[in-house]
Write a protein that holds these residues in place. Structure first.
Motif, PDB file in Angstrom:
ATOM      1  N   PRO A   9     -18.972 -51.663  16.560  1.00  0.00           N
ATOM      2  CA  PRO A   9     -17.922 -51.710  15.544  1.00  0.00           C
ATOM      3  C   PRO A   9     -18.422 -51.227  14.184  1.00  0.00           C
ATOM      4  O   PRO A   9     -19.625 -51.283  13.906  1.00  0.00           O
ATOM      5  CB  PRO A   9     -17.558 -53.200  15.491  1.00  0.00           C
ATOM      6  CG  PRO A   9     -18.801 -53.909  15.952  1.00  0.00           C
ATOM      7  CD  PRO A   9     -19.409 -53.014  16.985  1.00  0.00           C
ATOM      8  N   ILE A  10     -17.490 -50.737  13.368  1.00  0.00           N
ATOM      9  CA  ILE A  10     -17.845 -50.359  11.998  1.00  0.00           C
ATOM     10  C   ILE A  10     -18.268 -51.615  11.247  1.00  0.00           C
ATOM     11  O   ILE A  10     -17.537 -52.612  11.218  1.00  0.00           O
ATOM     12  CB  ILE A  10     -16.651 -49.682  11.303  1.00  0.00           C
ATOM     13  CG1 ILE A  10     -16.359 -48.336  11.973  1.00  0.00           C
ATOM     14  CG2 ILE A  10     -16.914 -49.499   9.820  1.00  0.00           C
ATOM     15  CD1 ILE A  10     -15.132 -47.646  11.449  1.00  0.00           C
ATOM     16  N   PRO A  11     -19.448 -51.617  10.646  1.00  0.00           N
ATOM     17  CA  PRO A  11     -19.932 -52.839   9.988  1.00  0.00           C
ATOM     18  C   PRO A  11     -19.148 -53.178   8.725  1.00  0.00           C
ATOM     19  O   PRO A  11     -18.696 -52.291   7.998  1.00  0.00           O
ATOM     20  CB  PRO A  11     -21.389 -52.507   9.667  1.00  0.00           C
ATOM     21  CG  PRO A  11     -21.445 -51.018   9.617  1.00  0.00           C
ATOM     22  CD  PRO A  11     -20.435 -50.526  10.596  1.00  0.00           C
ATOM     23  N   ALA A  12     -18.994 -54.468   8.488  1.00  0.00           N
ATOM     24  CA  ALA A  12     -18.315 -54.935   7.273  1.00  0.00           C
ATOM     25  C   ALA A  12     -19.247 -54.871   6.067  1.00  0.00           C
ATOM     26  O   ALA A  12     -18.785 -54.757   4.923  1.00  0.00           O
ATOM     27  CB  ALA A  12     -17.820 -56.365   7.468  1.00  0.00           C
ATOM     28  N   GLU A  13     -20.528 -54.951   6.310  1.00  0.00           N
ATOM     29  CA  GLU A  13     -21.551 -54.827   5.271  1.00  0.00           C
ATOM     30  C   GLU A  13     -22.635 -53.899   5.800  1.00  0.00           C
ATOM     31  O   GLU A  13     -22.768 -53.714   7.018  1.00  0.00           O
ATOM     32  CB  GLU A  13     -22.178 -56.192   4.941  1.00  0.00           C
ATOM     33  CG  GLU A  13     -21.234 -57.199   4.346  1.00  0.00           C
ATOM     34  CD  GLU A  13     -21.969 -58.468   3.892  1.00  0.00           C
ATOM     35  OE1 GLU A  13     -23.076 -58.350   3.340  1.00  0.00           O
ATOM     36  OE2 GLU A  13     -21.428 -59.551   4.114  1.00  0.00           O
ATOM     37  N   PRO A  14     -23.441 -53.299   4.902  1.00  0.00           N
ATOM     38  CA  PRO A  14     -24.529 -52.441   5.376  1.00  0.00           C
ATOM     39  C   PRO A  14     -25.465 -53.166   6.339  1.00  0.00           C
ATOM     40  O   PRO A  14     -25.828 -54.319   6.120  1.00  0.00           O
ATOM     41  CB  PRO A  14     -25.252 -52.059   4.077  1.00  0.00           C
ATOM     42  CG  PRO A  14     -24.191 -52.126   3.023  1.00  0.00           C
ATOM     43  CD  PRO A  14     -23.325 -53.286   3.418  1.00  0.00           C
ATOM     44  N   VAL A  15     -25.817 -52.478   7.421  1.00  0.00           N
ATOM     45  CA  VAL A  15     -26.801 -52.977   8.378  1.00  0.00           C
ATOM     46  C   VAL A  15     -28.177 -52.537   7.879  1.00  0.00           C
ATOM     47  O   VAL A  15     -28.429 -51.342   7.714  1.00  0.00           O
ATOM     48  CB  VAL A  15     -26.537 -52.415   9.781  1.00  0.00           C
ATOM     49  CG1 VAL A  15     -27.640 -52.847  10.753  1.00  0.00           C
ATOM     50  CG2 VAL A  15     -25.166 -52.848  10.284  1.00  0.00           C
ATOM     51  N   VAL A  16     -29.071 -53.498   7.642  1.00  0.00           N
ATOM     52  CA  VAL A  16     -30.353 -53.202   7.004  1.00  0.00           C
ATOM     53  C   VAL A  16     -31.493 -53.436   7.987  1.00  0.00           C
ATOM     54  O   VAL A  16     -31.537 -54.458   8.671  1.00  0.00           O
ATOM     55  CB  VAL A  16     -30.553 -54.091   5.753  1.00  0.00           C
ATOM     56  CG1 VAL A  16     -31.895 -53.778   5.072  1.00  0.00           C
ATOM     57  CG2 VAL A  16     -29.399 -53.903   4.768  1.00  0.00           C
TER      58      VAL A  16
END
Length: 281
Positions: free
Chosen positions: A90-97
């Motif tokens: 899924p498109i992340p709601a926050e940046p994936v770090v």
């Protein structure tokens, strides 16, 4: 300005690319292209030099990673909507770090080692953001003033290690040679809009990635501000901002992965090109 580092591994010297494409030596003015040389005041001093009077570097020296002594190599995952889709995520709601270890850093044209036992080594062309002014809790409206410049990054990834072997993504992202950076650090004044840069990657002459930073989910300013909530950003840190569609993992009907003896070639508008050969570790 296009700053660079040239010379044998571990003995790189600072340089600058002149208007005719020649490398000029900066050793008399800075010790290295690293955090200490990347704040606005230091860059202004370099900018005021008579570049034509600097010594020309003869021949075709090896080009090293465009930033030396990198403190943190921070990466953003799934930052292009189409790439998230090809990864079935899924498109992340926050940046994936996640992180790449600094021991992964190599020059833009150095060999990439396929890890022993690897089955799924993959490629990812990415826009690299180099921090010039450190900070924490940086407002998004001020974020770009903390950026020294931009570069090309190949976020080489071993998908089995990343996804199937437990733990975080870092295991598949930080293998030795998995972080080619450069050839140049292009200062931010030469990049009118980092969200309008074409980018591409080929393997053995076949183009797999052909994207644009305009389709990022989270733009550069947001990423810099966001990361500064969780860590202090420091001059010389490098942020790799995600990849567009076309990675080997997403090829249909069957994924395609790297093997020894292949050639990757990749680039971003205005930031130069890289080319790596793959070899067995």
């Amino acid at each position: 300005m296009k700053l660079l580092r040239y010379g044998p591994v571990g003995q790189e010297k600072p340089g600058i690319l002149d208007q005719s494409g020649k490398i000029r030596d900066l050793s008399a003015h800075i010790k290295d292209v690293n955090g200490a040389a990347l704040d606005d005041a230091s860059l202004d001093k370099i900018r005021k030099l008579d570049i034509a009077s600097l010594p020309v570097v003869e021949g075709s020296p090896r080009i090293g990673a465009c930033v030396g002594n990198i403190g943190k190599f921070i990466c953003i995952g799934l930052n292009y909507a189409d790439h998230a889709a090809e990864s079935n995520l899924p498109i992340p709601a926050e940046p994936v770090v996640f992180n790449k270890w600094t021991s992964a850093v190599v020059g833009p044209n150095d060999d990439v080692k396929i890890p022993r036992g690897s089955k799924k080594t993959d490629w990812e062309v990415e826009l690299g953001v180099v921090i010039g002014k450190g900070g924490t809790y940086i407002d998004e409206k001020d974020a770009m003033s903390h950026v020294a410049g931009y570069c090309v990054v190949n976020d080489v990834s071993e998908r089995e290690y990343q996804i199937e072997r437990g733990g975080t993504w870092d295991k598949g992202k930080g293998c030795d040679t998995f972080g080619p950076i450069g050839p140049w650090l292009v200062t931010r004044d030469e990049v009118a809009d980092p969200q309008k840069l074409g980018m591409w990657l080929e393997v053995d002459g076949k183009r797999y990635q052909n994207g644009n930073t305009s389709t990022m989910i989270f733009g550069v300013a947001h990423i810099v501000s966001y990361l500064s909530r969780f860590m202090s950003l420091q001059a010389g840190d490098v942020i790799s901002t995600g990849t567009p569609p076309g990675v080997g993992m997403g090829v249909k009907p069957e994924a395609v992965f790297l093997r020894a003896g292949q050639t990757m070639r990749l680039g971003i508008d205005g930031l130069g090109e890289q080319q790596q050969k793959t070899i067995d570790a």
